[in-house]
Write an enzyme that holds these catalytic residues in place. Sequence first.
Site, PDB file in Angstrom:
ATOM      1  N   HIS A 176     -39.314  -1.539 -22.537  1.00 48.03           N
ATOM      2  CA  HIS A 176     -37.978  -1.655 -22.785  1.00 48.03           C
ATOM      3  C   HIS A 176     -37.321  -2.741 -22.008  1.00 48.03           C
ATOM      4  O   HIS A 176     -37.961  -2.548 -20.673  1.00 48.03           O
ATOM      5  CB  HIS A 176     -37.283   0.524 -22.600  1.00 48.03           C
ATOM      6  CG  HIS A 176     -36.274   0.171 -22.437  1.00 48.03           C
ATOM      7  ND1 HIS A 176     -35.232  -0.132 -21.114  1.00 48.03           N
ATOM      8  CD2 HIS A 176     -35.487   0.544 -23.677  1.00 48.03           C
ATOM      9  CE1 HIS A 176     -33.926   0.281 -21.410  1.00 48.03           C
ATOM     10  NE2 HIS A 176     -34.517   0.963 -22.832  1.00 48.03           N
ATOM     11  N   GLU A 216     -32.996  -3.631 -30.022  1.00 48.00           N
ATOM     12  CA  GLU A 216     -32.572  -2.926 -28.627  1.00 48.00           C
ATOM     13  C   GLU A 216     -31.764  -4.521 -28.768  1.00 48.00           C
ATOM     14  O   GLU A 216     -32.528  -4.625 -27.472  1.00 48.00           O
ATOM     15  CB  GLU A 216     -32.773  -2.376 -27.808  1.00 48.00           C
ATOM     16  CG  GLU A 216     -34.210  -1.085 -28.462  1.00 48.00           C
ATOM     17  CD  GLU A 216     -33.711   0.187 -27.148  1.00 48.00           C
ATOM     18  OE1 GLU A 216     -32.907   1.181 -27.736  1.00 48.00           O
ATOM     19  OE2 GLU A 216     -34.407  -0.295 -26.472  1.00 48.00           O
TER      20      GLU A 216
HETATM   21  P1  PGA Z   1     -27.701   3.771 -24.444  1.00 52.06           P
HETATM   22  O1  PGA Z   1     -29.746   3.467 -24.495  1.00 52.06           O
HETATM   23  O2  PGA Z   1     -27.427   4.690 -25.887  1.00 52.06           O
HETATM   24  O3  PGA Z   1     -27.382   4.734 -22.916  1.00 52.06           O
HETATM   25  O4  PGA Z   1     -27.486   2.521 -24.174  1.00 52.06           O
HETATM   26  C1  PGA Z   1     -30.530   3.433 -25.507  1.00 52.06           C
HETATM   27  C2  PGA Z   1     -31.460   2.319 -24.200  1.00 52.06           C
HETATM   28  O5  PGA Z   1     -31.550   2.084 -23.511  1.00 52.06           O
HETATM   29  O6  PGA Z   1     -32.337   2.768 -25.812  1.00 52.06           O
END
Ligand code: PGA
Length: 278
Positions: free
Chosen positions: A94, A165
């Site tokens: 992440h 992401e």
């Molecule tokens: P968020 O987090 O939806 O609060 O932007 C997403 C993530 O970090 O996977």
Amino acid sequence: MRYLIGTNIKMYLGYRESLRWLADMNRDVPETDLADAALFPPMLSLVNGRDLISKRNISLGAQNVCWSHEGPYTGEISPLVLRELGIPYAELGHHERRLYFNETDRTVAKKISAALFCGLKTLVCVGEDADRRDSGAEEFARDQIQALLAGNSDAPPERLVVAYEPRWAIGVAEAAPPEHARRCCDAIRGKLVEIFGPENGREIRIIYGGSVKLEDAADMLEQKNINGLFIGRAALDTKNFAKVVEIAARQAEADQNGGGAARRPASKKPRAAKKPRL
Ligand code: PGA
């Protein structure tokens, strides 16, 4: 393909709050064969939280694991211990792990290998920084997939999930435009097919994450290579998360009936077209 709706709630909740949240998830998420839910609560809540989950389409996962399964690694979490506890998923790479804890493609690739070795499913995060948003995002995602997964090209596809992401879309007001997510997820699919072969490469689920809200779900899930969503803050409300699982199940049903967009609830007003953000 079954859709996967995941949520990483980071360090937003305390221990008791996490257990309450897990119990509420188990109550609210619909039990369906068309969509799975993967919940990544704070690590210490996994042990007792496991007993709160009874629905067959809900799985639990850890937000991080060590790149070794045993040894002199003070303070780390062994993927083997997760396996022993019956926790099926590990989330790896992440953006916040990279930003605050110095993780790199090299260490994340080692963690993926260790988690797979211990029999876990891995949810692998990739995505570009803001400086690549308008040019080079697809190439960046492809390169990251190569660096993270090429060493595990024999892994069974059902044990891998890729979360696209874009880093500029995490923790902000709006998700990436669906068109941007579509282009990058198409590029990721191409790379997965190259590494894992046409059959396995098409079976690996690719999900979009980054500021997803309930109202983004239908548009995102209509994209061919977006097989689910990864949600942060918006999933603190378990009813919200459950509605996204329902939307995913509807889209899976539409796919089975020949593709196209799932029929939206009749009461919903059509959304005004968004300005392109280029
Ligand atoms: P968020 O987090 O939806 O609060 O932007 C997403 C993530 O970090 O996977």
